[in-house]
Design a protein around this motif. Structure first.
Motif, PDB file in Angstrom:
ATOM      1  N   UNK A   1       0.821  -1.202   0.000  1.00 16.30           N
ATOM      2  CA  UNK A   1       0.000   0.000   0.000  1.00 16.30           C
ATOM      3  C   UNK A   1       0.864   1.264   0.000  1.00 16.30           C
ATOM      4  N   UNK A   2       1.874   1.272   0.840  1.00 13.05           N
ATOM      5  CA  UNK A   2       2.766   2.424   0.901  1.00 13.05           C
ATOM      6  C   UNK A   2       3.497   2.589  -0.426  1.00 13.05           C
ATOM      7  N   UNK A   3       3.874   1.463  -0.998  1.00 13.63           N
ATOM      8  CA  UNK A   3       4.556   1.496  -2.288  1.00 13.63           C
ATOM      9  C   UNK A   3       3.651   2.074  -3.374  1.00 13.63           C
ATOM     10  N   UNK A   4       2.383   1.759  -3.359  1.00 11.39           N
ATOM     11  CA  UNK A   4       1.427   2.275  -4.337  1.00 11.39           C
ATOM     12  C   UNK A   4       1.245   3.786  -4.176  1.00 11.39           C
ATOM     13  N   UNK A   5       1.143   4.259  -2.937  1.00 10.79           N
ATOM     14  CA  UNK A   5       1.003   5.690  -2.673  1.00 10.79           C
ATOM     15  C   UNK A   5       2.256   6.431  -3.131  1.00 10.79           C
ATOM     16  N   UNK A   6       3.432   5.855  -2.850  1.00 11.49           N
ATOM     17  CA  UNK A   6       4.693   6.465  -3.264  1.00 11.49           C
ATOM     18  C   UNK A   6       4.775   6.517  -4.792  1.00 11.49           C
ATOM     19  N   UNK A   7       4.331   5.460  -5.457  1.00  8.43           N
ATOM     20  CA  UNK A   7       4.367   5.419  -6.919  1.00  8.43           C
ATOM     21  C   UNK A   7       3.438   6.481  -7.501  1.00  8.43           C
ATOM     22  N   UNK A   8       2.240   6.634  -6.943  1.00 12.84           N
ATOM     23  CA  UNK A   8       1.294   7.652  -7.408  1.00 12.84           C
ATOM     24  C   UNK A   8       1.878   9.050  -7.182  1.00 12.84           C
ATOM     25  N   UNK A   9       2.463   9.272  -6.017  1.00 20.88           N
ATOM     26  CA  UNK A   9       3.078  10.562  -5.710  1.00 20.88           C
ATOM     27  C   UNK A   9       4.210  10.859  -6.694  1.00 20.88           C
ATOM     28  N   UNK A  10       5.060   9.866  -6.929  1.00 26.15           N
ATOM     29  CA  UNK A  10       6.174  10.013  -7.858  1.00 26.15           C
ATOM     30  C   UNK A  10       5.660  10.330  -9.253  1.00 26.15           C
ATOM     31  N   UNK A  11       4.614   9.654  -9.688  1.00 27.17           N
ATOM     32  CA  UNK A  11       4.011   9.903 -11.002  1.00 27.17           C
ATOM     33  C   UNK A  11       3.461  11.331 -11.089  1.00 27.17           C
ATOM     34  N   UNK A  12       2.793  11.772 -10.031  1.00 26.19           N
ATOM     35  CA  UNK A  12       2.245  13.132 -10.022  1.00 26.19           C
ATOM     36  C   UNK A  12       3.342  14.187 -10.094  1.00 26.19           C
ATOM     37  N   UNK A  13       4.445  13.960  -9.391  1.00 27.05           N
ATOM     38  CA  UNK A  13       5.552  14.908  -9.413  1.00 27.05           C
ATOM     39  C   UNK A  13       6.157  14.967 -10.814  1.00 27.05           C
ATOM     40  N   UNK A  14       6.406  13.802 -11.400  1.00 29.93           N
ATOM     41  CA  UNK A  14       6.986  13.759 -12.746  1.00 29.93           C
ATOM     42  C   UNK A  14       6.037  14.400 -13.758  1.00 29.93           C
ATOM     43  N   UNK A  15       4.771  14.051 -13.668  1.00 30.45           N
ATOM     44  CA  UNK A  15       3.778  14.599 -14.585  1.00 30.45           C
ATOM     45  C   UNK A  15       3.681  16.119 -14.434  1.00 30.45           C
ATOM     46  N   UNK A  16       3.644  16.588 -13.204  1.00 33.07           N
ATOM     47  CA  UNK A  16       3.571  18.031 -12.947  1.00 33.07           C
ATOM     48  C   UNK A  16       4.811  18.754 -13.450  1.00 33.07           C
ATOM     49  N   UNK A  17       5.974  18.167 -13.213  1.00 34.50           N
ATOM     50  CA  UNK A  17       7.225  18.767 -13.665  1.00 34.50           C
ATOM     51  C   UNK A  17       7.257  18.845 -15.186  1.00 34.50           C
TER      52      UNK A  17
END
Length: 182
Positions: A1-17
């Motif tokens: 679960x933590x890994x999934x949240x981290x992956x979503x967060x990482x995706x959002x940061x990359x997408x936003x950047x």
């Protein structure tokens, strides 16, 4: 679960950047389009002034102001400075055309008519480039301000860009020109 949240967060940061980079590059490209048209205008101004000088040589004050404004605009280094200097140059060019209105022979000159047409065409292209630039800057500035991309913008130090607009109420007014006969 933590890994999934981290992956979503990482995706959002990359997408936003990546979205911010795309918008920043579009705004830079739009600024380059403005520069191309401004260069064309800078090249036309000396020919236009020489043509007008042939008919209205005693209007030296107007010629001096146009020359100074052109030099200042060409020497501007930052977008904000360039915007201010270009607005000043536009005002002095209006004064030059107002002078030309008092000389019927000049207004009938085919050289003057062609230069005026080319400058009008260039001014139209500058206006279109400004609108394109301002649209891209608006999109970038909005993305920098809205959540959650504002967090990404802050982390990676994205800065808002200035719109290319008329600076003040006095620049929106028609120039005042007086004709003194010597």
């Amino acid at each position: 679960m933590i890994l999934a949240v981290a992956a979503v967060f990482f995706f959002l940061v990359i997408s936003g950047y990546n979205g911010l980079v795309v918008l920043k590059n579009r705004a830079k490209e739009a600024w380059a389009d403005i520069d191309v048209q401004l260069k064309r205008r800078y090249d036309l101004i000396p020919n236009l002034m020489e043509t007008v000088k042939g008919y209205a040589s005693h209007e030296s004050g107007v010629f001096q102001k146009v020359t100074e404004a052109r030099s200042a605009a060409m020497g501007a280094t930052t977008p904000e400075d360039k915007i201010a200097k270009e607005n000043a140059l536009s005002q002095t060019l209006k004064s030059l055309f107002a002078v030309a209105e008092s000389y019927p022979d000049l207004k009938a000159s085919s050289n003057f008519i062609e230069l005026q047409r080319e400058l009008t065409d260039t001014e139209d292209k500058i206006q279109a480039a400004r609108r394109f630039y301002n649209g891209n800057v608006r999109d970038l500035n909005t993305k920098i301000e809205v959540f959650p991309s504002n967090i990404v913008a802050k982390i990676f130090s994205f800065k808002q860009m200035a719109l290319f607009e008329v600076a003040g109420e006095e620049e929106r007014q028609a120039p005042k020109v007086s004709f003194e006969q010597k």
